[in-house]
Design an enzyme around this catalytic site. Sequence first.
Site, PDB file in Angstrom:
ATOM      1  CG  ASP A 189      80.043 -41.355  47.946  1.00 56.71           C
ATOM      2  OD1 ASP A 189      80.820 -42.772  47.461  1.00 56.71           O
ATOM      3  OD2 ASP A 189      79.919 -40.494  46.622  1.00 56.71           O
ATOM      4  CB  ILE A 190      85.133 -42.732  51.083  1.00 57.81           C
ATOM      5  CG1 ILE A 190      84.488 -43.094  52.769  1.00 57.81           C
ATOM      6  CG2 ILE A 190      86.508 -42.521  50.862  1.00 57.81           C
ATOM      7  CD1 ILE A 190      84.540 -44.339  53.356  1.00 57.81           C
ATOM      8  CG  ASN A 219      86.047 -34.052  46.867  1.00 56.64           C
ATOM      9  OD1 ASN A 219      86.331 -33.593  47.271  1.00 56.64           O
ATOM     10  ND2 ASN A 219      85.394 -33.487  45.635  1.00 56.64           N
ATOM     11  CB  ILE A 220      85.093 -37.987  52.258  1.00 58.22           C
ATOM     12  CG1 ILE A 220      86.034 -39.107  51.554  1.00 58.22           C
ATOM     13  CG2 ILE A 220      84.078 -38.667  52.495  1.00 58.22           C
ATOM     14  CD1 ILE A 220      87.261 -39.191  52.868  1.00 58.22           C
ATOM     15  N   GLY A 267      81.880 -50.633  41.543  1.00 59.56           N
ATOM     16  CA  GLY A 267      82.130 -49.830  42.728  1.00 59.56           C
ATOM     17  C   GLY A 267      80.632 -50.164  43.291  1.00 59.56           C
ATOM     18  CG  ASP A 304      81.086 -45.374  43.645  1.00 58.94           C
ATOM     19  OD1 ASP A 304      81.612 -45.673  42.669  1.00 58.94           O
ATOM     20  OD2 ASP A 304      81.583 -44.659  42.902  1.00 58.94           O
ATOM     21  NE  ARG A 305      80.128 -48.255  37.937  1.00 53.37           N
ATOM     22  CZ  ARG A 305      80.646 -48.307  36.052  1.00 53.37           C
ATOM     23  NH1 ARG A 305      81.974 -48.826  36.577  1.00 53.37           N
ATOM     24  NH2 ARG A 305      80.117 -48.572  35.021  1.00 53.37           N
ATOM     25  CB  THR A 311      96.296 -21.263  25.090  1.00 53.37           C
ATOM     26  OG1 THR A 311      97.285 -20.841  23.478  1.00 53.37           O
ATOM     27  CG2 THR A 311      96.480 -22.619  25.104  1.00 53.37           C
TER      28      THR A 311
END
Length: 257
Positions: free
Chosen positions: A6-7, A11-12, A107, A109-110, A184
């Site tokens: 999965d690219i 990250n890959i 996409g 991946d989706r 902060t």
Amino acid sequence: MILAIDIGNTNIVLGVFKDETLIANFRLATDHFKTTDEYASIIMLLMEKNNIDIKGVRGVIISSVVPSLIYTFSKLCRKYINSEPIVVGPGVKTGVKIHIDNPREVGADRIVNAAAAINKYGAPVIVVDFGTATTFDVVDKNSCYVGGLICPGIKLSIKALHTGTAKLPEVEIEKPDRVVGTNTIRSIQSGIYYGYLSMVDGIIEKIIDELGCDIKNLSVITTGGLGSIFVRESKYLKVYEPNLTLEGLRIIYEKNC
């Protein structure tokens, strides 16, 4: 063995499956300038350290949101694994019916996540993926992918806050002990964590309203590197699947073989 790749933009992720069991997985930084041979040397070293013989890999499947790296990894598969990879895209059987304006826009991946979620949890189902972008993918009761949302990812938001201001630091992502920050760093962490938590739960509520379904009949699945930190606090995120995309790739590979 099957190698799933999965690219992503950041990250890959690679996973090695023996039958239906994920026996090893690796995460590499996405680098557009690395060559095929450089990626191959890293992957082979990782596999060797995990006692996995690359010669035992009989097939490869790739999903990518980085078009330039599809060629790099396809060449890697041919040269070092002697395998023509399946690249998730038009013409590949996914088992997911896509009902959106332009199916080619979504996409890979989706769709892979949706395939895994349907296979494991049925429909309707929502997948929330905390990656470079935070995405929501929606499958209705008829197992149709009907669309989703794309929001800025958490790390992108932190980086934008840091680079767009003169004095605000870049902070680590973690859940503060209380909502109101007393310095902060804590104020930024609280804004990011509780801001995203409220956004996610609020969006899921609106999706449920649009689908017109009962939450009792709907599964909400979380994945992505940062998804785990929201599971306990969210009203809807109860299931974390860190390897959902890899599982989806394995399922799609089997459908196409």
